[in-house]
Design an enzyme around this catalytic site. Structure first.
Site, mmCIF file in Angstrom:
data_model
loop_
_atom_site.group_PDB
_atom_site.id
_atom_site.type_symbol
_atom_site.label_atom_id
_atom_site.label_comp_id
_atom_site.label_asym_id
_atom_site.label_seq_id
_atom_site.Cartn_x
_atom_site.Cartn_y
_atom_site.Cartn_z
ATOM 1 N N HIS A 28 6.025 2.583 17.469
ATOM 2 C CA HIS A 28 6.771 1.468 18.063
ATOM 3 C C HIS A 28 5.862 0.681 19.004
ATOM 4 O O HIS A 28 5.113 1.280 19.773
ATOM 5 C CB HIS A 28 7.957 2.025 18.869
ATOM 6 N N ASP A 49 -3.492 -6.764 -18.030
ATOM 7 C CA ASP A 49 -2.596 -7.843 -18.420
ATOM 8 C C ASP A 49 -2.424 -7.974 -19.920
ATOM 9 O O ASP A 49 -1.473 -8.609 -20.385
ATOM 10 C CB ASP A 49 -3.105 -9.182 -17.867
ATOM 11 N N THR A 59 -10.471 -12.594 -13.551
ATOM 12 C CA THR A 59 -9.545 -13.564 -12.968
ATOM 13 C C THR A 59 -9.191 -13.220 -11.532
ATOM 14 O O THR A 59 -9.166 -14.082 -10.651
ATOM 15 C CB THR A 59 -8.266 -13.650 -13.823
#
Length: 460
Positions: free
Chosen positions: A437, A306, A46
């Protein structure tokens, strides 16, 4: 990759070649074990063909549409002239096809793995039958995954699940999405970006109800700004359709008209019709319960992904598959703990989290400390024109136990968040670490600084 022989014997027979199944097969092969990998459709399951990959390709196409539509906001002259869904679908399928080719090549190069095409059926704790031929293993791993739930709604025509929604050849004008959790908000985000009018119906009192409430509030705020409508705390009572459209009836008497209805109320276990109960396997409402080492009640039989109650995530399936292979090989790996698994919802803005929500942490530890760092103070987020925040939850005078983030591209920051939670980092451990940064990654560092009592770009 070896050829299957009738009646072959293996160290492991894996039923299902999705995320959990193929990960188990590949790791087992690395460890010198022989594997039969049984799959009735395509390798990858899936996630690759009908879930993670194609939906995220659609979300990227939607992001490009939004970028074109708002290019003037940053001084770029561009126009959004519409959506060519056949071309979008070719792009989406091209991504899937390339990954599928890579996966089949990877599995094909493993001599210890035998791929058996066909529908498998569990006969007993050591036997799987495929098209009349029985294959035996010292161990059997069940990895058959999940299927969309429908809550009794008839699927067809204008009423679809996520599987049919991936293959639409045009953008619907009006969509009602039943279900406001991960699948529902992702498709709502896609269709809104592509030009549809979208309404979400969620029975619980907030969108993405399994996330920390601060993320739900942030997403609802963002969706209002994007003009994505939603109704929370109300159940649907019926769906009707005819040639002119579809109608969703709500328990308060409201009717919502649409050209398309997406039923996105979660996924259930794919455990029917494969002989599980006949073989003596215990099931709970279709799920396969296991212990922490993923053993089922049948000696030598494991279940992964799952099929096992808990988070429905491809990377949980990968982790389960690797764990089982290593457990069978005698490496004694540490169990996979759901609370330590990172979670990302790929709508716009993205949600990313790992660990416990504030409420869960209070239930487990009693006293906790939290901090919220607003992306308004983050340079890269301002460049990207996104709003959102990073929330850290720590046990009082203890480690960070939860990280919850919302903002454009914040899913890319969940890797460091996972390290913070799973390595039980203290804010004082993180505060000295230098974050580049300008990056959105700085927001995690800034939040840790604030939680350590020494904020830099935020108020104490």
């Amino acid at each position: 990759m070896a050829d299957a022989e009738p009646g072959s014997e293996f160290d492991i027979v894996v039923l299902g070649a999705g995320s959990g199944g193929y990960a188990c097969a590949l790791r087992a092969a690395q460890l010198g074990l022989t594997v039969a990998l049984v799959e009735k459709k395509k390798l990858g399951g899936t996630c690759l063909h009908e879930g993670c990959i194609p939906t995220k390709a659609l979300l990227h196409a939607a992001e490009v549409a939004e970028t074109a539509r708002h290019a003037a906001d940053v001084g770029i002259q561009a126009s959004f002239d519409g959506v060519d869904m056949p071309s979008v679908n070719r792009y989406r399928q091209g991504v899937v096809d390339r990954l599928y080719k890579g996966l089949t090549g990877l599995i094909g190069s493993a001599d210890a793995i035998t791929v058996i095409e066909g529908e498998g059926r569990l006969i007993d704790a050591h036997t799987v039958e495929v098209d009349g031929t029985r294959h035996t293993g010292r161990h059997v791993v069940l990895a058959t995954g999940s299927v969309p739930r429908t809550l009794g709604v008839e699927i067809g025509g204008r009423v679809v699940t996520s599987e049919q929604a991936l293959t639409l050849d045009e953008v619907p004008q009006r969509v009602v999405v039943i279900g406001g959790s991960v699948i529902g908000v992702e498709f709502a985000s896609v269709w809104n970006s592509l030009g549809a009018e979208v309404t979400i119906v969620e029975a619980l009192d907030r969108l993405v109800p399994l996330e920390d409430p601060v993320l739900s509030k942030g997403l609802e705020r963002a969706f209002r700004k994007r003009k994505i409508a939603f109704r929370t705390g109300v159940k649907f009572t019926g769906v009707e359709q005819d040639d002119s459209g579809a109608r969703v009836s709500l328990e308060d008497g409201t009717q919502l008209d649409a050209d398309l209805v997406l039923v996105a109320v979660g996924r259930g276990p794919n455990s029917g019709g494969m002989g599980f109960e006949d073989a003596g396997l215990s099931l709970e409402r279709g799920w396969v319960p296991t212990d922490e080492r993923l053993h089922t009640n049948l000696d030598g039989v494991y279940a992964v992904g799952d099929l096992v109650p808990g988070l429905q995530l491809a990377h949980r399936g990968f982790a389960h598959g690797i764990f089982v292979a290593e457990d069978i090989a005698g490496l004694n790996p540490a169990p996979v703990v759901d609370s330590g698994i990172p979670r990302v919802t790929y709508c716009e803005p993205e949600l990313a989290s790992v660990g416990l929500t504030e409420q869960q942490a209070r239930e487990q530890y009693g006293e906790v400390e939290t901090v919220e760092y607003n992306l308004g103070g983050n340079g890269k987020s301002q460049i990207l024109q996104t709003a959102g925040l990073v929330k850290l939850v720590r046990q009082a005078d203890g480690p960070i136990v939860g990280v919850h983030m919302i903002g454009a591209r914040m899913g890319e920051q969940v890797g460091e968040a996972s390290l913070l939670v799973n390595w039980e980092a203290y804010p004082d451990d993180v505060a000295p670490l230098i974050h580049a940064h300008p990056t959105q990654n700085e927001s995690l560092g800034e939040a840790a600084l604030a939680l350590a009592g020494k904020p830099l770009h935020s108020h104490a």
